[in-house]
Design a protein around this motif. Sequence first.
Motif, PDB file in Angstrom:
ATOM      1  N   TYR A 481       8.780  -7.523  -5.789  1.00 45.13           N
ATOM      2  CA  TYR A 481       8.989  -8.671  -4.891  1.00 45.13           C
ATOM      3  C   TYR A 481       7.949  -8.667  -3.772  1.00 45.13           C
ATOM      4  CZ  TYR A 481      11.342 -11.945  -1.752  1.00 45.13           C
ATOM      5  OH  TYR A 481      11.627 -13.014  -0.940  1.00 45.13           O
ATOM      6  N   ILE A 482       7.732  -7.501  -3.166  1.00 40.65           N
ATOM      7  CA  ILE A 482       6.757  -7.380  -2.081  1.00 40.65           C
ATOM      8  C   ILE A 482       5.365  -7.776  -2.566  1.00 40.65           C
ATOM      9  CG2 ILE A 482       5.590  -5.746  -0.558  1.00 40.65           C
ATOM     10  CD1 ILE A 482       8.258  -4.161  -0.494  1.00 40.65           C
ATOM     11  N   MET A 483       4.963  -7.201  -3.683  1.00 41.74           N
ATOM     12  CA  MET A 483       3.613  -7.457  -4.191  1.00 41.74           C
ATOM     13  C   MET A 483       3.415  -8.928  -4.543  1.00 41.74           C
ATOM     14  SD  MET A 483       3.272  -4.094  -6.628  1.00 41.74           S
ATOM     15  CE  MET A 483       1.776  -4.699  -7.405  1.00 41.74           C
ATOM     16  N   GLN A 484       4.426  -9.526  -5.175  1.00 38.69           N
ATOM     17  CA  GLN A 484       4.281 -10.910  -5.595  1.00 38.69           C
ATOM     18  C   GLN A 484       4.193 -11.849  -4.402  1.00 38.69           C
ATOM     19  OE1 GLN A 484       3.811 -11.493  -8.891  1.00 38.69           O
ATOM     20  NE2 GLN A 484       3.139 -13.501  -8.132  1.00 38.69           N
ATOM     21  N   LYS A 485       5.013 -11.606  -3.385  1.00 38.96           N
ATOM     22  CA  LYS A 485       4.978 -12.450  -2.190  1.00 38.96           C
ATOM     23  C   LYS A 485       3.653 -12.320  -1.456  1.00 38.96           C
ATOM     24  CE  LYS A 485       8.938 -14.561  -2.150  1.00 38.96           C
ATOM     25  NZ  LYS A 485       9.034 -16.047  -2.150  1.00 38.96           N
ATOM     26  N   VAL A 486       3.126 -11.103  -1.415  1.00 38.26           N
ATOM     27  CA  VAL A 486       1.825 -10.905  -0.768  1.00 38.26           C
ATOM     28  C   VAL A 486       0.740 -11.642  -1.541  1.00 38.26           C
ATOM     29  CG1 VAL A 486       0.054  -9.202  -0.193  1.00 38.26           C
ATOM     30  CG2 VAL A 486       2.457  -8.729   0.334  1.00 38.26           C
ATOM     31  N   GLU A 491      -3.367 -15.631   2.952  1.00 33.09           N
ATOM     32  CA  GLU A 491      -3.507 -15.039   4.286  1.00 33.09           C
ATOM     33  C   GLU A 491      -3.008 -13.599   4.289  1.00 33.09           C
ATOM     34  OE1 GLU A 491      -4.959 -16.158   6.849  1.00 33.09           O
ATOM     35  OE2 GLU A 491      -5.278 -18.274   6.373  1.00 33.09           O
ATOM     36  N   LEU A 492      -1.838 -13.381   3.679  1.00 35.91           N
ATOM     37  CA  LEU A 492      -1.298 -12.023   3.623  1.00 35.91           C
ATOM     38  C   LEU A 492      -2.185 -11.117   2.781  1.00 35.91           C
ATOM     39  CD1 LEU A 492       2.596 -12.174   3.246  1.00 35.91           C
ATOM     40  CD2 LEU A 492       1.262 -11.098   5.053  1.00 35.91           C
ATOM     41  N   THR A 493      -2.632 -11.633   1.648  1.00 27.41           N
ATOM     42  CA  THR A 493      -3.501 -10.825   0.786  1.00 27.41           C
ATOM     43  C   THR A 493      -4.761 -10.413   1.527  1.00 27.41           C
ATOM     44  OG1 THR A 493      -2.672 -11.996  -1.162  1.00 27.41           O
ATOM     45  CG2 THR A 493      -4.731 -10.779  -1.408  1.00 27.41           C
ATOM     46  N   GLY A 494      -5.331 -11.361   2.271  1.00 24.65           N
ATOM     47  CA  GLY A 494      -6.548 -11.059   3.000  1.00 24.65           C
ATOM     48  C   GLY A 494      -6.356 -10.008   4.071  1.00 24.65           C
ATOM     49  N   MET A 495      -5.192 -10.030   4.743  1.00 21.75           N
ATOM     50  CA  MET A 495      -4.961  -9.066   5.822  1.00 21.75           C
ATOM     51  C   MET A 495      -4.527  -7.701   5.299  1.00 21.75           C
ATOM     52  SD  MET A 495      -3.314 -11.149   9.047  1.00 21.75           S
ATOM     53  CE  MET A 495      -2.081 -12.043   8.129  1.00 21.75           C
ATOM     54  N   ILE A 496      -3.647  -7.692   4.296  1.00 19.65           N
ATOM     55  CA  ILE A 496      -3.152  -6.412   3.781  1.00 19.65           C
ATOM     56  C   ILE A 496      -4.208  -5.724   2.928  1.00 19.65           C
ATOM     57  CG2 ILE A 496      -1.449  -5.411   2.206  1.00 19.65           C
ATOM     58  CD1 ILE A 496       0.552  -7.424   3.362  1.00 19.65           C
ATOM     59  N   GLY A 497      -4.958  -6.523   2.178  1.00 16.74           N
ATOM     60  CA  GLY A 497      -6.083  -5.968   1.445  1.00 16.74           C
ATOM     61  C   GLY A 497      -5.725  -5.460   0.061  1.00 16.74           C
ATOM     62  N   ASP A 498      -6.713  -5.479  -0.826  1.00 13.84           N
ATOM     63  CA  ASP A 498      -6.511  -5.031  -2.204  1.00 13.84           C
ATOM     64  C   ASP A 498      -6.224  -3.533  -2.282  1.00 13.84           C
ATOM     65  OD1 ASP A 498      -6.932  -7.595  -3.140  1.00 13.84           O
ATOM     66  OD2 ASP A 498      -9.096  -7.298  -3.383  1.00 13.84           O
ATOM     67  N   GLY A 499      -6.780  -2.786  -1.338  1.00 15.55           N
ATOM     68  CA  GLY A 499      -6.580  -1.334  -1.370  1.00 15.55           C
ATOM     69  C   GLY A 499      -5.120  -0.955  -1.272  1.00 15.55           C
ATOM     70  N   TYR A 500      -4.410  -1.542  -0.311  1.00 15.25           N
ATOM     71  CA  TYR A 500      -2.997  -1.187  -0.166  1.00 15.25           C
ATOM     72  C   TYR A 500      -2.156  -1.782  -1.292  1.00 15.25           C
ATOM     73  CZ  TYR A 500       1.384   0.090   1.981  1.00 15.25           C
ATOM     74  OH  TYR A 500       2.612   0.649   2.209  1.00 15.25           O
ATOM     75  N   LEU A 508       4.803   1.356  -7.991  1.00 13.27           N
ATOM     76  CA  LEU A 508       5.628   0.634  -8.954  1.00 13.27           C
ATOM     77  C   LEU A 508       5.554   1.304 -10.323  1.00 13.27           C
ATOM     78  CD1 LEU A 508       7.367  -1.799  -9.782  1.00 13.27           C
ATOM     79  CD2 LEU A 508       5.259  -3.100 -10.088  1.00 13.27           C
ATOM     80  N   GLY A 509       4.371   1.718 -10.718  1.00  7.06           N
ATOM     81  CA  GLY A 509       4.214   2.424 -11.996  1.00  7.06           C
ATOM     82  C   GLY A 509       4.966   3.739 -12.017  1.00  7.06           C
ATOM     83  N   GLN A 510       4.949   4.448 -10.916  1.00  2.03           N
ATOM     84  CA  GLN A 510       5.695   5.710 -10.825  1.00  2.03           C
ATOM     85  C   GLN A 510       7.194   5.471 -10.960  1.00  2.03           C
ATOM     86  OE1 GLN A 510       4.478   7.336  -7.078  1.00  2.03           O
ATOM     87  NE2 GLN A 510       2.364   7.739  -7.760  1.00  2.03           N
TER      88      GLN A 510
END
Length: 641
Positions: A481-486, A491-500, A508-510
């Motif tokens: 849910y968190i990943m999809q909303k980001v 805007e959120l994707t740009g601030m949180i960044g691909d790294g995080y 999620l895989g774990q």
Amino acid sequence: MKAMRFSLFLRSSRHSTLALTQTEHRPASASRAPSSSSSPLLLRFSFLQRSMKSRRHSIMEGSELDRSAGGSFRQDPSSSSSVAAASDLSSQLFAPGGDRTEAERYLRAVDELHSSVSASGSFASSSARASALESAMARLEDEFRHILVSRSIEIDTESLVDLNSLSMSTSPAKENSAEVSTPPPSSNSIRDLDLLPPYAIEDLRNIASRMVSNGYGRESVQVYGSARKPAVNRSLRRLGIEKLSIGDVQLMDWEALEIKIERWIQSAGIAIRVIFSSERNLCRMIFDEEGLDGAPFSEAVKGPALQLLGFAEAIAISRRSPEKLFKILDLHNSLSDLLLDISAIFNSESTESISLQAEEIVSRLAYAVRGILSEFENTVLEDSSETPVPSGTVHPLTVYVINYISLISDYKQMLMKLITTRPSYRISGVLEDLDLPESEIPLAAHLVWIIFVLHQNLKSKSRLYKDAALSHLFIMNNLRYIMQKVKDSPELTGMIGDGYLRKLKRKLGQAAANYQRATWTKILNCLRDEGLHTTGGFTAGISEVTLKERFKAFNASFQEAHRIQSLWLVPDTQLKEELKISISEKILPAYFSFLGRFRQRIQDGKHPGMYIKYSVEDLELAVLDFFEGVQVPLLNRRKSL
């Protein structure tokens, strides 16, 4: 009736010549008739004073006769202050549409008397002239007040802004309302309206200059303020700006305050850029050359302006809570947008405190925003709800937090200016896990920190589930849910960044791997070859008993998994399909291989249906029931060989 009034007017003219022996009531020192030694100037001014008083008495006598004949006086209902300065309009020097000769003669006499008083060297003569001048100032003060009150044009606030739709109205100004020039006033530009007719402004300017030049500037300021302040207050009330104390605001429910904040934001621009600006313009037209440094304007609007700003200040210092953040940001943005206009309008020494207070309130609102964001972070970290959500679905805290930071991203530009420091990390080793670049803007660091503490809290909540597989599914649901909303928010994707986001994907895989181990490792163990073979002599081969136990154990384990996990819920369609595919890829090939190797042995024995209950196709269909949140009976079907 008209004949009676005309007769009274003639009587008033005759009374004017007899008025030299009458006395003026205010002030007492000026009520004595001038002696034969008085100057011609004093005699002429005394005649003017008494002539006007006699005329006023005659008109009021006519009014009494008019009332006795069935007539009545009616005040202008548009203004509660319109008391006509305690007399009928026709008794005033500066009556609208009347003969200006008498008013001009009176003003010239005041000017001559002022010059005479200034130039006089005789104490007795100067005293008499000063008394006459004092009486003249009292009369001009009454005229000043009367013009301000009776000639005032009420602002039609409905033509300025529609409080329901937030749109500016272009409807024509109503009769006896302030006319709006083309283009109409807007909420982002200064517009000055006509608050008094031009002829009234000219009369007021003439009176004000005499009062100030004769040392009655303070009185003129007080009269001006007492007349204009009620008009300003009425306009603010019509805009929906209430007079609320800080205590009143702090005792109100937040839902009610939200409505009032919205109303304030809608109205503040009109109040500053139209009402206060128009008042300043009026004041300048009347007093601009009198050297009063904005004192009349301050007297008229300082109280209402402080009332307007006081609401924003009360919000800024109220108790902090996360739900207030976005309305306070709206309030901060609105007031910040008005600062330049406030500075331009309240730019005199007597009003600069209003501009300074507005700047201070903006700073307090910014401080409140930073405090609320910190409070929100602590709320997420310390949320201690101990009731697991049914079916392992997305936790309400996750929905709340992610929706909250999505709204934060909508205010990105404003918050980037207000949030200038990184969060105070309260968990050891967090910086390594966050792995934020040094160049990351502080606001982005706060958002990543909020998601991090949310994840920490969710891990604690996952331990509330007794079923280990469900606890891992819970983590998967929430991380997805968190990943999809980001990802849905650029805007959120740009601030949180691909790294995080990659870090979250690994987590999620774990969680998915942990779920597979917790549920399917035991079931897959039923299909292994180890332990089926016997050794020694002529009995070497497959243990029929062990083989049958393996089939029975598999059937029971799969039935239990189907019964329980069909009630679990995965709201994200893609994640649900991925989990079902993953289960099928593990179970179906293993079952197909096991069944292919040992089916003949079971079917050659007694009651094969007790051990081989499902075909591969049955299991494939059964997997489709998982994570739908609805229990579906597992059909007990057996395919023929």
